[in-house]
Scaffold this motif. Structure first.
Motif, mmCIF file in Angstrom:
data_model
loop_
_atom_site.group_PDB
_atom_site.id
_atom_site.type_symbol
_atom_site.label_atom_id
_atom_site.label_comp_id
_atom_site.label_asym_id
_atom_site.label_seq_id
_atom_site.Cartn_x
_atom_site.Cartn_y
_atom_site.Cartn_z
ATOM 1 N N PRO A 1 0.822 -1.307 -0.043
ATOM 2 C CA PRO A 1 0.031 0.100 0.001
ATOM 3 C C PRO A 1 0.901 1.054 0.220
ATOM 4 C CG PRO A 1 -0.870 -1.656 1.528
ATOM 5 C CD PRO A 1 0.347 -2.281 1.159
ATOM 6 N N ASP A 2 1.836 1.047 0.608
ATOM 7 C CA ASP A 2 2.815 2.233 0.514
ATOM 8 C C ASP A 2 4.020 1.909 -0.681
ATOM 9 O OD1 ASP A 2 5.003 4.009 0.995
ATOM 10 O OD2 ASP A 2 5.354 3.883 3.091
ATOM 11 N N GLY A 3 3.567 2.623 -1.523
ATOM 12 C CA GLY A 3 4.407 2.227 -2.927
ATOM 13 C C GLY A 3 5.660 2.792 -2.909
ATOM 14 N N ASP A 4 5.915 3.822 -1.941
ATOM 15 C CA ASP A 4 7.600 4.197 -1.822
ATOM 16 C C ASP A 4 8.321 3.437 -1.119
ATOM 17 O OD1 ASP A 4 6.810 6.714 -3.462
ATOM 18 O OD2 ASP A 4 6.604 7.825 -1.545
ATOM 19 N N ALA A 5 7.870 2.651 -0.098
ATOM 20 C CA ALA A 5 8.487 1.809 0.702
ATOM 21 C C ALA A 5 8.791 0.674 -0.056
ATOM 22 C CB ALA A 5 7.445 1.537 1.872
ATOM 23 N N ALA A 6 7.762 0.194 -0.989
ATOM 24 C CA ALA A 6 7.970 -1.034 -1.693
ATOM 25 C C ALA A 6 9.139 -0.810 -2.748
ATOM 26 C CB ALA A 6 6.816 -1.327 -2.484
ATOM 27 N N ARG A 7 9.338 0.520 -3.181
ATOM 28 C CA ARG A 7 10.159 1.022 -4.080
ATOM 29 C C ARG A 7 11.524 0.961 -3.584
ATOM 30 N NH1 ARG A 7 8.470 2.815 -8.917
ATOM 31 N NH2 ARG A 7 10.268 3.980 -9.526
ATOM 32 N N ASP A 8 11.735 1.425 -2.345
ATOM 33 C CA ASP A 8 12.905 1.406 -1.538
ATOM 34 C C ASP A 8 13.659 -0.059 -1.222
ATOM 35 O OD1 ASP A 8 12.760 4.057 -1.484
ATOM 36 O OD2 ASP A 8 12.129 4.265 0.438
#
Length: 333
Positions: A221-228
């Motif tokens: 759901p937190d796309g930025d965390a996934a990308r990191d």
């Protein structure tokens, strides 16, 4: 239709039971096959044996076991036994790996990787056919033996991995499949030409050589965390796993980024290495973001001409909750 498979994680899992549980979940979600890599964590044979015991239908495979830490004959025996134990669900993926694993972990000299791979494929095929194995190669010599039990029916197919033009040509010429790891779409298409040329040199139909595209994925759901998480994963591979991934990325038109990431990682400037994986490079090599974004990216990669199967892999630091969310987000429909 492109198959949807999964690379079971080799890192960040507390127990073998956790790894096998991910494979069970993949079967419940309808994935076609579960692959297990082998580096310096849990061994592939024990892991896949345990998974075979706790699943019924999902295919199983190694992606990959290296061609230095086991003899060619032993790999043939292992493939035959896993095929028997799994009820015909096994597929053998092998390759040379690289100096970081072969020399640093196994203490073997990393020499003649392409010739070694070719000879291993030859010998393993003979073992799996139940033939008397008399082989006098430049790397492998064995003579006078055959399996004591009957050969597996059917014999498991043999895939190889490869990143450079000659390695991929070898896959097309001698193997049943090729595993593509750390490729952009354009980079994959370039190597696909090598695969097809190899098949033609081997008087084979290129369509008979199955391609598996290994794709780092993370859907949260937190796309930025996934990308990191995926950014960190890519930086580790390019910077910390020898020079093969760096060189492969450079061949695909990303030479500056490959050198910067590699040098920063080698200098132990890990944050700089991770920051050097730009958003564009991240999207070229993986699928990371919200579930909706990742589903779309995976579909885009699956639609690339010549891709027969997508192998969903996970960031090194992903825990079970992250892996389950990603598995569910990109499960076969």
């Amino acid at each position: 239709m492109t198959d949807r498979t999964v690379h079971l994680p080799v890192a960040a899992q507390d127990s073998l039971d956790d790894v096998v549980g991910i494979g069970e979940h993949a079967e419940e979600l309808g994935y076609d096959r579960a692959w297990f890599p082998e580096t310096w964590g849990r061994d592939a044979v024990t892991t896949l044996s345990a998974l075979a015991d706790r699943t019924d239908s999902i295919g199983l495979g190694t992606s990959i076991v290296n061609t230095y830490s086991r003899s060619a004959a032993l790999l043939g025996q292992t493939a035959a036994t896993l095929q028997e134990h799994s009820g015909g669900r096994f597929r053998l993926g092998l390759g040379p790996s690289g100096p970081a694993v072969v020399e640093g972990w196994h203490g073997q000299e990393f020499g003649n990787p392409l010739k070694r791979t070719r000879e291993y494929v030859d010998v393993v095929r003979k073992v799996l056919a139940g033939e008397r194995v008399d082989y006098d190669g430049d790397i492998v010599q064995t003579g006078g033996f055959r399996l004591r039990q009957g050969p597996p029916e059917p014999a498991p197919e043999i895939d190889v991995t490869g990143m450079g033009p000659k390695a991929v040509e070898l896959a097309g010429r001698f193997a049943d499949g090729w595993h593509a790891l750390m490729f952009t779409k354009d980079g994959f298409e370039d190597r696909l030409e090598d695969l097809r040329r190899g098949a033609e040199l081997g008087d084979r139909d290129p369509e008979d050589v199955r391609t598996t595209f290994v794709l780092p994925c993370c859907a949260l759901p937190d796309g930025d965390a996934a990308r990191d998480l995926v950014r960190q994963h890519l930086a580790f591979y390019v910077g910390g796993m020898g020079t093969f991934y760096r060189d492969a990325l450079a061949r695909q038109g990303h030479e500056d980024a490959a050198e910067t990431i590699y040098e920063a990682w080698q200098d132990e400037e890990r944050e700089r290495a991770v920051a050097s994986v730009s958003d564009d490079l991240l999207d070229a090599l993986g699928a990371a973001g919200t579930p909706e974004e990742v589903r779309e990216r995976v579909s885009d990669f699956a639609a690339v001409d010549g891709v027969d199967a997508i192998a969903v892999s996970f960031p090194r630091a992903a825990d079970r909750a992250i892996i389950d969310q990603t598995l569910e987000a990109v499960a076969p429909e």
